[in-house]
Design an enzyme around this catalytic site. Structure first.
Site, PDB file in Angstrom:
ATOM      1  CG  MET A 291      51.378  80.487  50.011  1.00  0.00           C
ATOM      2  SD  MET A 291      53.098  80.010  50.228  1.00  0.00           S
ATOM      3  CE  MET A 291      53.937  81.361  49.411  1.00  0.00           C
ATOM      4  NE  ARG A 295      53.648  85.135  50.672  1.00  0.00           N
ATOM      5  CZ  ARG A 295      53.093  85.392  49.501  1.00  0.00           C
ATOM      6  NH1 ARG A 295      52.030  86.202  49.438  1.00  0.00           N
ATOM      7  NH2 ARG A 295      53.576  84.871  48.400  1.00  0.00           N
ATOM      8  CE1 TYR A 439      61.534  81.047  55.631  1.00  0.00           C
ATOM      9  CE2 TYR A 439      62.330  78.804  55.360  1.00  0.00           C
ATOM     10  CZ  TYR A 439      62.060  79.886  56.171  1.00  0.00           C
ATOM     11  OH  TYR A 439      62.315  79.796  57.507  1.00  0.00           O
ATOM     12  CD  GLU A 440      56.292  79.647  53.180  1.00  0.00           C
ATOM     13  OE1 GLU A 440      55.351  79.763  52.374  1.00  0.00           O
ATOM     14  OE2 GLU A 440      56.684  78.556  53.611  1.00  0.00           O
ATOM     15  N   GLY A 441      57.809  83.153  49.336  1.00  0.00           N
ATOM     16  CA  GLY A 441      57.762  84.315  48.457  1.00  0.00           C
ATOM     17  C   GLY A 441      58.885  85.268  48.801  1.00  0.00           C
TER      18      GLY A 441
END
Length: 596
Positions: A291, A295, A439-441
């Site tokens: 992640m 990110r 996305y990706e948090g």
């Protein structure tokens, strides 16, 4: 139309003037790399992205991906472009040499990624997801798994995906239900369903290596009971070539607002064979390795969109004739002036410009420090670099994607009605860039990560890598006549950041909701101050060189003008951000749930 020329001169400035590229070449891992090599690689990358990927961007968006009988077909031209991408060695650029990679710095890899994302964001997701999967496999996989899978992933013959999200759980992965059952031969059988899987199924590579989060039967509840597994699309024969199909099936592809040429898949795992990556119940550790890499990569997506949006808007603003300058006709031989003469159009163009150039400068700083964290010789050097990267990862992801979306919207506004229709391709930038904030948090999660996980450890040690150089620069340049009022502006913004940091730390210890209420504004504030520091350093470099006659004189003069715009028109936001942080949570949390 979508217009793009690789910003190689600015990349060179960032690498060799603003930042010290010799910091990397001094590392043993990069002893054979120099600035000339880096420049040559980026020039060739610019040719590939602008000549091969950009022409496929609009057509890929219109055609999208197709799913038939569990098989995803990518748009016309993508397979050939991917073949050229792999044959050109771009998939192996920053990968470790021991598995067939070229071993170049991640700093160069991120600049290549910017050009890919600027010219064809959908295409970039396919190798981008492979890169994230390789990070986790390289750090946590067994030697056998690494030897078996990494070389083919690095070459691009096989690709990768990250299978985390399920329909009922996104950020809260502790709720996931996918199960893994151990087998006598040491493998596992996985059953469950995943959604939103970028590059989960496609026709670009001959195999797809899925990294899948799942739960063992004896696993503790919550995130402490999650394990990570490697699940290939095709199981390998004894000779290492793909054989029979594994129990992984694409059951659907999402119909999305943007990135339509990227296959966003729903995957069903039906007794699929997999191998444990890392220790049982320690999947979150490996997942965060993936992640964090992703990110940073998503942040670079925002930068790429900001750059291509800016260039496209400039091209249109210089051609579109509309009205006369408020100061009188600037182009009297024409029936009207091009809209580039109008102050409000200039406001939009300058905002896009400083968004792209500022993020490039900050992204390169973080990328260089990431290279030091991976390859530094001393333990203290690596630790300090890791601290800085940890602090700045949520900032890069959230702020770069916010600014990329802002720039895409400004580009569309510059085009007016012609931007809203599909003919020029500018509305695609808006649609494509929007997902990067999610996305990706989500960016709100990035802000919570910053104030909740990155500020508190070791009495705020992570802040030193940012705060110390800014404080030192201010102290050294207070009387520097080249910088004028910029040091004063930087000092004020930095002071606001220091006060906000102290307030969040103090209030957050008593009430976590106070930290949560301040998180998004604080992330933006720390990002703005970081950019202000780099713009001030840019001016300190550029002013002396702007007086020297030569082909670069205009480049440095333009840098100075851009920095002034940032300080005049962008940095003042830091004052309002501080006031919002200071206001606390009271009005934000005042309403009862049923009042909404």
């Amino acid at each position: 139309m979508q217009t793009y020329t690789p910003p190689l001169r600015d990349m060179k400035f960032v690498l060799t003037e603003l930042h010290d590229f010799s910091r990397l070449t001094a590392l043993d891992a990069f002893s054979e790399v120099d600035a000339d090599l880096a420049e040559t690689v980026l020039e060739e990358g610019g040719k590939f992205t602008s000549e091969v990927l950009l022409p496929l961007n609009m057509s890929g968006d219109r055609e999208g991906c197709r799913l038939e009988n569990g098989v995803v077909t990518t748009p016309h031209g993508f397979r050939d472009a991917y073949r050229q991408f792999c044959e050109g060695g771009w998939s192996a650029l920053s990968a470790p040499p021991e598995y067939g990679g070229q071993g170049l710095p991640e700093t160069i890899g991120m600049m290549l990624s910017e050009m890919i994302c600027a010219t064809n964001l959908s295409f970039g997701l396919y190798p981008g997801l492979t890169g994230g999967a390789m990070v986790a496999l390289r750090k946590y996989g067994s030697e056998e798994l690494k030897a078996r899978y990494l070389p083919k992933m690095i070459s691009g013959e096989w690709s990768g995906s990250m299978c985390l999200t399920e329909a009922h759980c996104g950020t809260d992965l502790g709720l996931l239900r996918t199960k893994a059952v151990p087998q006598e031969d040491g493998t596992y059988r996985l059953s469950g369903a995943k959604i939103f899987i970028s590059a989960g199924e496609h026709d670009l590579s001959e195999n797809i290596i899925h990294l899948v989060l799942a739960r063992l039967a004896d696993a503790p509840a919550g995130i402490k009971g999650i394990s990570l597994f490697l699940v290939p699309k095709f199981l390998l024969r004894d000779d290492g070539t793909p054989g029979e199909r594994n129990g992984v099936l694409c059951t659907g592809i999402e119909h999305k607002m943007g990135i339509k040429a990227s296959a966003t898949c729903q995957l069903a795992f039906e007794d699929a064979k997999g191998w444990l990556v890392g220790a049982p119940h320690k999947g979150m550790q490996a997942m965060f390795a993936m992640m964090n890499a992703e990110r940073l990569g998503v942040g670079i997506q925002g930068l790429g969109i900001a750059e291509v949006a800016y260039q496209s808007a400039v091209a249109y603003a210089k051609e579109r004739l509309q009205g006369r300058s408020l100061a009188g006709a600037k182009y009297p031989a024409l029936p009207a002036d091009p809209i580039v003469v109008h102050p409000d159009v200039r406001r939009m163009l300058m905002t896009m410009r400083v968004n792209a150039e500022g993020c490039r400068a900050l992204g390169a700083w973080v990328a260089m420090t990431l290279d030091v964290a991976e390859h530094g010789a001393g333990e203290r050097e690596r630790r300090d670099a890791e601290d800085f990267v940890a602090l700045m990862t949520p900032v890069v992801k959230a702020m770069f994607t916010d600014l990329g979306f802002e720039s895409a919207n400004l580009a569309m506004q510059t085009y007016g009605g012609h931007g809203y229709i599909a003919d020029h391709g500018v509305e695609q930038f808006v649609r494509d860039s929007r997902i990067a904030m999610i996305y990706e948090g989500t960016n709100g999660i990035q802000a919570l990560d910053l104030v909740g996980r990155k500020l508190p450890p070791h009495m705020g040690r992570n802040l030193r890598g940012l705060f110390h150089p800014i404080a030192a620069f201010i102290a050294e340049n207070k009387e520097n006549p080249l910088l004028g009022e910029m040091v004063t502006g930087l000092e004020r913004a930095f002071g606001a950041l220091q006060l906000a940091t102290g307030q969040i730390a103090e209030r957050g210890m008593k009430d976590p909701e106070e930290a949560g209420a301040a998180a998004t504004d604080y992330l933006r504030l720390i990002g703005l101050v970081s950019l202000a520091y780099l713009w001030a350093r840019t001016v300190a470099i550029a002013v002396p060189k702007s007086f020297a006659a030569g082909p670069d004189q205009a480049f440095y003069s333009t840098k100075i003008a851009s920095a002034r715009f940032f300080y005049d028109r962008v940095l003042p936001e830091s004052a309002s951000l501080y006031l919002k942080i200071k206001a606390g949570k009271a009005s934000m949390m005042a309403l009862a749930d049923d009042a909404f």
